[in-house]
Design a protein around this motif. Sequence first.
Motif, PDB file in Angstrom:
ATOM      1  N   THR A 109       0.826  -1.203   0.000  1.00 33.67           N
ATOM      2  CA  THR A 109       0.000   0.000   0.000  1.00 33.67           C
ATOM      3  C   THR A 109       0.863   1.256   0.000  1.00 33.67           C
ATOM      4  O   THR A 109       0.607   2.198  -0.745  1.00 33.67           O
ATOM      5  N   VAL A 110       1.894   1.271   0.834  1.00 37.28           N
ATOM      6  CA  VAL A 110       2.790   2.427   0.896  1.00 37.28           C
ATOM      7  C   VAL A 110       3.453   2.654  -0.458  1.00 37.28           C
ATOM      8  O   VAL A 110       3.506   3.776  -0.963  1.00 37.28           O
ATOM      9  N   LYS A 111       3.933   1.597  -1.084  1.00 34.69           N
ATOM     10  CA  LYS A 111       4.666   1.740  -2.343  1.00 34.69           C
ATOM     11  C   LYS A 111       3.759   2.049  -3.537  1.00 34.69           C
ATOM     12  O   LYS A 111       4.238   2.485  -4.575  1.00 34.69           O
ATOM     13  N   TYR A 112       2.456   1.825  -3.385  1.00 32.06           N
ATOM     14  CA  TYR A 112       1.523   2.183  -4.452  1.00 32.06           C
ATOM     15  C   TYR A 112       0.844   3.525  -4.183  1.00 32.06           C
ATOM     16  O   TYR A 112      -0.032   3.931  -4.937  1.00 32.06           O
ATOM     17  N   CYS A 113       1.252   4.192  -3.135  1.00 31.55           N
ATOM     18  CA  CYS A 113       0.750   5.528  -2.846  1.00 31.55           C
ATOM     19  C   CYS A 113       1.155   6.450  -3.996  1.00 31.55           C
ATOM     20  O   CYS A 113       2.299   6.381  -4.468  1.00 31.55           O
ATOM     21  N   PRO A 114       0.261   7.316  -4.472  1.00 31.12           N
ATOM     22  CA  PRO A 114       0.615   8.206  -5.592  1.00 31.12           C
ATOM     23  C   PRO A 114       1.831   9.090  -5.322  1.00 31.12           C
ATOM     24  O   PRO A 114       2.532   9.473  -6.257  1.00 31.12           O
ATOM     25  N   GLU A 115       2.107   9.390  -4.060  1.00 33.01           N
ATOM     26  CA  GLU A 115       3.254  10.232  -3.731  1.00 33.01           C
ATOM     27  C   GLU A 115       4.586   9.474  -3.714  1.00 33.01           C
ATOM     28  O   GLU A 115       5.636  10.075  -3.595  1.00 33.01           O
ATOM     29  N   TRP A 116       4.546   8.143  -3.785  1.00 34.40           N
ATOM     30  CA  TRP A 116       5.773   7.336  -3.784  1.00 34.40           C
ATOM     31  C   TRP A 116       6.568   7.679  -5.047  1.00 34.40           C
ATOM     32  O   TRP A 116       6.032   7.606  -6.146  1.00 34.40           O
ATOM     33  N   PRO A 117       7.844   8.056  -4.928  1.00 32.53           N
ATOM     34  CA  PRO A 117       8.624   8.446  -6.107  1.00 32.53           C
ATOM     35  C   PRO A 117       8.927   7.255  -7.022  1.00 32.53           C
ATOM     36  O   PRO A 117       9.642   6.331  -6.629  1.00 32.53           O
ATOM     37  N   SER A 118       8.386   7.268  -8.186  1.00 35.69           N
ATOM     38  CA  SER A 118       8.530   6.141  -9.111  1.00 35.69           C
ATOM     39  C   SER A 118       9.965   5.924  -9.572  1.00 35.69           C
ATOM     40  O   SER A 118      10.339   4.818  -9.938  1.00 35.69           O
ATOM     41  N   LYS A 119      10.782   6.959  -9.543  1.00 32.21           N
ATOM     42  CA  LYS A 119      12.177   6.823  -9.989  1.00 32.21           C
ATOM     43  C   LYS A 119      13.151   6.647  -8.831  1.00 32.21           C
ATOM     44  O   LYS A 119      14.344   6.596  -9.035  1.00 32.21           O
ATOM     45  N   GLY A 120      12.639   6.545  -7.622  1.00 30.92           N
ATOM     46  CA  GLY A 120      13.493   6.335  -6.458  1.00 30.92           C
ATOM     47  C   GLY A 120      13.740   7.618  -5.684  1.00 30.92           C
ATOM     48  O   GLY A 120      13.373   8.708  -6.116  1.00 30.92           O
ATOM     49  N   PHE A 121      14.376   7.462  -4.536  1.00 30.35           N
ATOM     50  CA  PHE A 121      14.671   8.586  -3.654  1.00 30.35           C
ATOM     51  C   PHE A 121      16.066   9.121  -3.924  1.00 30.35           C
ATOM     52  O   PHE A 121      16.979   8.377  -4.253  1.00 30.35           O
ATOM     53  N   GLU A 122      16.217  10.416  -3.728  1.00 22.50           N
ATOM     54  CA  GLU A 122      17.508  11.071  -3.955  1.00 22.50           C
ATOM     55  C   GLU A 122      18.542  10.722  -2.884  1.00 22.50           C
ATOM     56  O   GLU A 122      19.723  10.630  -3.178  1.00 22.50           O
ATOM     57  N   SER A 123      18.080  10.553  -1.641  1.00 21.64           N
ATOM     58  CA  SER A 123      19.012  10.337  -0.530  1.00 21.64           C
ATOM     59  C   SER A 123      18.301   9.655   0.626  1.00 21.64           C
ATOM     60  O   SER A 123      17.070   9.544   0.635  1.00 21.64           O
ATOM     61  N   LEU A 124      19.078   9.243   1.600  1.00 21.88           N
ATOM     62  CA  LEU A 124      18.528   8.662   2.819  1.00 21.88           C
ATOM     63  C   LEU A 124      17.627   9.673   3.522  1.00 21.88           C
ATOM     64  O   LEU A 124      16.550   9.337   4.011  1.00 21.88           O
ATOM     65  N   THR A 125      18.037  10.916   3.536  1.00 21.43           N
ATOM     66  CA  THR A 125      17.229  11.979   4.134  1.00 21.43           C
ATOM     67  C   THR A 125      15.899  12.133   3.407  1.00 21.43           C
ATOM     68  O   THR A 125      14.860  12.334   4.042  1.00 21.43           O
ATOM     69  N   ALA A 126      15.905  12.014   2.099  1.00 22.86           N
ATOM     70  CA  ALA A 126      14.669  12.131   1.319  1.00 22.86           C
ATOM     71  C   ALA A 126      13.685  11.013   1.669  1.00 22.86           C
ATOM     72  O   ALA A 126      12.477  11.250   1.765  1.00 22.86           O
ATOM     73  N   VAL A 127      14.189   9.798   1.872  1.00 26.47           N
ATOM     74  CA  VAL A 127      13.315   8.680   2.254  1.00 26.47           C
ATOM     75  C   VAL A 127      12.708   8.955   3.628  1.00 26.47           C
ATOM     76  O   VAL A 127      11.500   8.776   3.834  1.00 26.47           O
ATOM     77  N   ARG A 128      13.535   9.374   4.556  1.00 24.11           N
ATOM     78  CA  ARG A 128      13.044   9.653   5.913  1.00 24.11           C
ATOM     79  C   ARG A 128      12.012  10.786   5.902  1.00 24.11           C
ATOM     80  O   ARG A 128      10.992  10.704   6.576  1.00 24.11           O
ATOM     81  N   ASP A 129      12.288  11.827   5.124  1.00 25.23           N
ATOM     82  CA  ASP A 129      11.340  12.933   5.019  1.00 25.23           C
ATOM     83  C   ASP A 129      10.014  12.467   4.422  1.00 25.23           C
ATOM     84  O   ASP A 129       8.951  12.870   4.876  1.00 25.23           O
ATOM     85  N   TRP A 130      10.083  11.607   3.414  1.00 26.16           N
ATOM     86  CA  TRP A 130       8.859  11.088   2.791  1.00 26.16           C
ATOM     87  C   TRP A 130       8.036  10.304   3.809  1.00 26.16           C
ATOM     88  O   TRP A 130       6.824  10.474   3.893  1.00 26.16           O
ATOM     89  N   MET A 131       8.697   9.466   4.584  1.00 26.64           N
ATOM     90  CA  MET A 131       7.977   8.690   5.603  1.00 26.64           C
ATOM     91  C   MET A 131       7.389   9.597   6.681  1.00 26.64           C
ATOM     92  O   MET A 131       6.281   9.352   7.149  1.00 26.64           O
ATOM     93  N   LEU A 132       8.115  10.621   7.073  1.00 27.15           N
ATOM     94  CA  LEU A 132       7.567  11.556   8.062  1.00 27.15           C
ATOM     95  C   LEU A 132       6.313  12.228   7.529  1.00 27.15           C
ATOM     96  O   LEU A 132       5.313  12.329   8.232  1.00 27.15           O
ATOM     97  N   ARG A 133       6.349  12.686   6.291  1.00 25.78           N
ATOM     98  CA  ARG A 133       5.169  13.320   5.694  1.00 25.78           C
ATOM     99  C   ARG A 133       4.035  12.310   5.566  1.00 25.78           C
ATOM    100  O   ARG A 133       2.886  12.607   5.870  1.00 25.78           O
ATOM    101  N   SER A 134       4.342  11.101   5.129  1.00 23.78           N
ATOM    102  CA  SER A 134       3.319  10.077   4.924  1.00 23.78           C
ATOM    103  C   SER A 134       2.712   9.610   6.227  1.00 23.78           C
ATOM    104  O   SER A 134       1.541   9.255   6.281  1.00 23.78           O
ATOM    105  N   SER A 135       3.500   9.591   7.282  1.00 28.23           N
ATOM    106  CA  SER A 135       2.993   9.088   8.558  1.00 28.23           C
ATOM    107  C   SER A 135       2.046  10.070   9.224  1.00 28.23           C
ATOM    108  O   SER A 135       1.384   9.719  10.182  1.00 28.23           O
ATOM    109  N   THR A 136       1.948  11.292   8.709  1.00 27.30           N
ATOM    110  CA  THR A 136       1.030  12.274   9.284  1.00 27.30           C
ATOM    111  C   THR A 136      -0.221  12.439   8.436  1.00 27.30           C
ATOM    112  O   THR A 136      -1.045  13.305   8.712  1.00 27.30           O
TER     113      THR A 136
END
Length: 149
Positions: A109-136
């Motif tokens: 479900t998380v990976k099929y979220c429309p906001e999931w970056p289809s080309k991957g994350f730029e950095s470890l920080t970007a992944v963490r930021d995405w999860m923080l935004r998604s978890s709220t």
Amino acid sequence: MWSWDISYCPSVVRGQHWYLYLIMDIYSRKIVAWEIHEAESGELARKLVERALLREGCWHNPPVLHSDNGAPMTSYMLKARLAELGMLMSHSRPRVSNDNPYSESLFRTVKYCPEWPSKGFESLTAVRDWMLRSSTLTTNSTCTAASGS
């Protein structure tokens, strides 16, 4: 009862990825804890479980922890600490890929979220930021799987 697993978070660099450690409560579907790391390790898993127990206030009455048979899930470091805490472990049957359906379903479900970056994350920080935004996200959002962290 909690279910936990580790999944890949891809990078824009081919062959590079990060690991999403995620624990969820099976009954409420609440994401109890999550972290993103550069490696899989029993030590990191142990720390995540300890933080989850403290945060949820169930240190003295821990739930059962279900997982598959991956290396971090069956590591001596994690098993020893859970035994000290009196936390029981439940594991999937060997070589049965769909025996941890709660965590696998959440990852899908998380990976099929429309906001999931289809080309991957730029950095470890970007992944963490995405999860923080998604978890709220609220339950009215298009990506409700990550709500509740």
